[in-house]
Design a protein around this motif. Structure first.
Motif, PDB file in Angstrom:
ATOM      1  N   ALA A  80       0.838  -1.203   0.000  1.00 54.86           N
ATOM      2  CA  ALA A  80       0.000   0.000   0.000  1.00 54.86           C
ATOM      3  C   ALA A  80       0.873   1.252   0.000  1.00 54.86           C
ATOM      4  O   ALA A  80       1.977   1.249   0.566  1.00 54.86           O
ATOM      5  CB  ALA A  80      -0.905  -0.001   1.226  1.00 54.86           C
ATOM      6  N   PRO A  81       0.385   2.352  -0.599  1.00 54.54           N
ATOM      7  CA  PRO A  81       1.162   3.601  -0.600  1.00 54.54           C
ATOM      8  C   PRO A  81       1.534   4.083   0.792  1.00 54.54           C
ATOM      9  O   PRO A  81       2.625   4.615   0.999  1.00 54.54           O
ATOM     10  CB  PRO A  81       0.228   4.593  -1.307  1.00 54.54           C
ATOM     11  N   THR A  82       0.637   3.884   1.762  1.00 51.12           N
ATOM     12  CA  THR A  82       0.926   4.363   3.120  1.00 51.12           C
ATOM     13  C   THR A  82       2.098   3.626   3.747  1.00 51.12           C
ATOM     14  O   THR A  82       2.811   4.187   4.585  1.00 51.12           O
ATOM     15  CB  THR A  82      -0.313   4.209   4.021  1.00 51.12           C
ATOM     16  N   ARG A  83       2.315   2.366   3.353  1.00 57.01           N
ATOM     17  CA  ARG A  83       3.476   1.637   3.882  1.00 57.01           C
ATOM     18  C   ARG A  83       4.769   2.222   3.338  1.00 57.01           C
ATOM     19  O   ARG A  83       5.812   2.190   3.997  1.00 57.01           O
ATOM     20  CB  ARG A  83       3.382   0.153   3.519  1.00 57.01           C
ATOM     21  N   MET A  84       4.718   2.765   2.145  1.00 60.97           N
ATOM     22  CA  MET A  84       5.897   3.352   1.533  1.00 60.97           C
ATOM     23  C   MET A  84       6.139   4.777   2.017  1.00 60.97           C
ATOM     24  O   MET A  84       7.267   5.160   2.331  1.00 60.97           O
ATOM     25  CB  MET A  84       5.759   3.341   0.008  1.00 60.97           C
ATOM     26  N   PHE A  85       5.075   5.562   2.077  1.00 56.88           N
ATOM     27  CA  PHE A  85       5.251   7.004   2.277  1.00 56.88           C
ATOM     28  C   PHE A  85       4.815   7.520   3.640  1.00 56.88           C
ATOM     29  O   PHE A  85       5.125   8.650   3.993  1.00 56.88           O
ATOM     30  CB  PHE A  85       4.492   7.755   1.170  1.00 56.88           C
TER      31      PHE A  85
END
Length: 401
Positions: A80-85
């Motif tokens: 998920a994007p939240t895990r990256m950013f």
């Protein structure tokens, strides 16, 4: 930052390159290219099968930057994007506030390593492109874009992209470096020995974040690009177009900074035609195109390496002949070695040694010559073991002689 500090930064980066080349067998050109790419403020892809030290090399290089915030992730199609950013701040959410926690994520990283880059999920694709292209992240709540301090990212993959979506990421990775399993028998033997008796702790040079940032932002862009180099780039583009190899104008323009970074790393105030060798990792889309790109570049800038590639063709031909003789008797194989293969491989090895000495003496890159030499030694080892029945220790002794 003064000229002395800039020279110290360049010297430290050269020392780091040397230390990593000593530690990672058959990776001299890979290491230098990764350093040059970082100095150019660009991103690189290390492409190769599992077990070729892609991740270890990337971590070891990025870990040499003192003061830098480092971020690493192994992507999957479910990332998920939240895990990256930045994950959602649960405590703030309980108070009715929607916030993300950016510390320790891509949004605060100066250098990054992204493994399995082409497994990027569809949900994270656009944000990953924005992170790599513009160094920005658009928060989940739609607020102001977050400016990311990223200097450069090293990415890795075991395979090329298979869909249009991940092809967009591939297009944005300016430098593409192929790696394979060790070919030189002596290096493989050293690798096996290191598993039994690990070497002593190596020297570990580091470089400061401020020095690296100054080099990327100020020193490298100040390197002169003479008209002779511009002419050589135009000639190369025309030669590749005749081979139906067409790179975008954007890729050519970004490549100029790589040439400047290559010259600066070597302590030169201006780009030379020999710096064009780094473009071997820039101007192809599929690995099958790489040899053509390399030949055109070396034909233009490095006659020693061009001859080395001709010798590589000879070596590959001999290996193909050896493969075709599978199943034949030891007598037949020995006869082929004595009458055909042994002398050709020996002559090729001696010529490669002379080419390397000439290239080094003239200040030209020896990367291609070294790579061909590894292949020559690998094929010679196969001939000695498979055709003549020598054991590994005897083969290693023969290769050293």
């Amino acid at each position: 930052m003064g000229a002395r500090d800039a020279r110290d930064t360049a010297a430290r980066l050269r020392a780091i390159s040397g230390e990593l080349s000593d530690r990672f067998y058959e990776r001299d050109d890979v290491v230098r290219t990764l350093v040059v790419t970082l100095l150019a403020g660009q991103h690189s892809l290390v492409l190769g099968p599992p077990g070729t030290a892609k991740s270890e090399l990337a971590r070891e290089l990025t870990g040499r930057i003192d003061g830098a915030s480092y971020w690493e992730i192994l992507l999957s199609k479910f990332t998920a994007p939240t895990r990256m950013f930045g994950p959602i701040d649960v405590a703030a959410l309980a108070r009715g506030e929607y916030r993300q926690v950016y510390d320790g994520r891509a949004t605060t990283a100066h250098v990054a390593f992204i493994d399995e880059i082409f497994k990027c999920s569809t949900a994270a694709l656009n944000e990953t492109l924005g992170f790599l292209n513009e160094r920005i992240y658009h928060p989940e709540n739609g607020g102001e874009p977050v400016r990311c301090p990223l200097i450069g990212a090293i990415t890795a993959s075991n395979e090329l992209p298979t869909g249009e979506e991940t092809a967009a990421i591939y297009d944005r990775l300016l430098v593409r470096i192929e790696v394979g399993y060790l070919a030189d028998p002596s290096n493989f033997a050293a690798l096996v020995r290191s598993a039994v008796s690990p070497p002593a702790a190596p020297t570990r040079t580091t470089v400061g974040l401020d020095g690296l940032r100054h080099a990327v932002d100020e020193s490298v862009p100040a390197v002169a690009v003479p008209e002779t180099v511009v002419d050589a780039v135009c000639t190369l583009r025309a030669a590749l177009r005749r081979k139906e190899l067409v790179a975008s104008d954007r890729r050519w323009r970004q490549a100029v900074r790589l040439l400047q970074a290559s010259a600066w790393l070597d302590g030169r105030p201006a780009v030379a035609e020999t710096d064009l060798s780094v473009l071997t990792h820039v101007l192809w889309d599929s690995p099958a195109q790489r040899p053509t790109v390399e030949r055109e570049i070396l034909h233009l800038v490095n006659p020693d390496a061009k001859e080395a590639l001709d010798l590589a063709d000879l070596v590959e031909e001999l290996e193909t002949q050896l493969d075709s003789m599978a199943g034949q008797s030891r007598e037949a194989l020995s006869s082929w070695v004595i009458t055909h293969a042994h002398n050709k491989l020996a002559v090729a090895g001696r010529r490669l040694e002379r080419l390397r000495a000439e290239a080094a003496g003239a200040g030209r890159s020896t990367a291609t010559i070294d790579r061909v030499t590894v292949r020559q030694r690998a094929v010679r080892a196969r001939v000695l073991t498979e055709a003549l029945g020598m054991d590994a220790a005897t083969v290693e002794e023969q290769l050293r002689s």
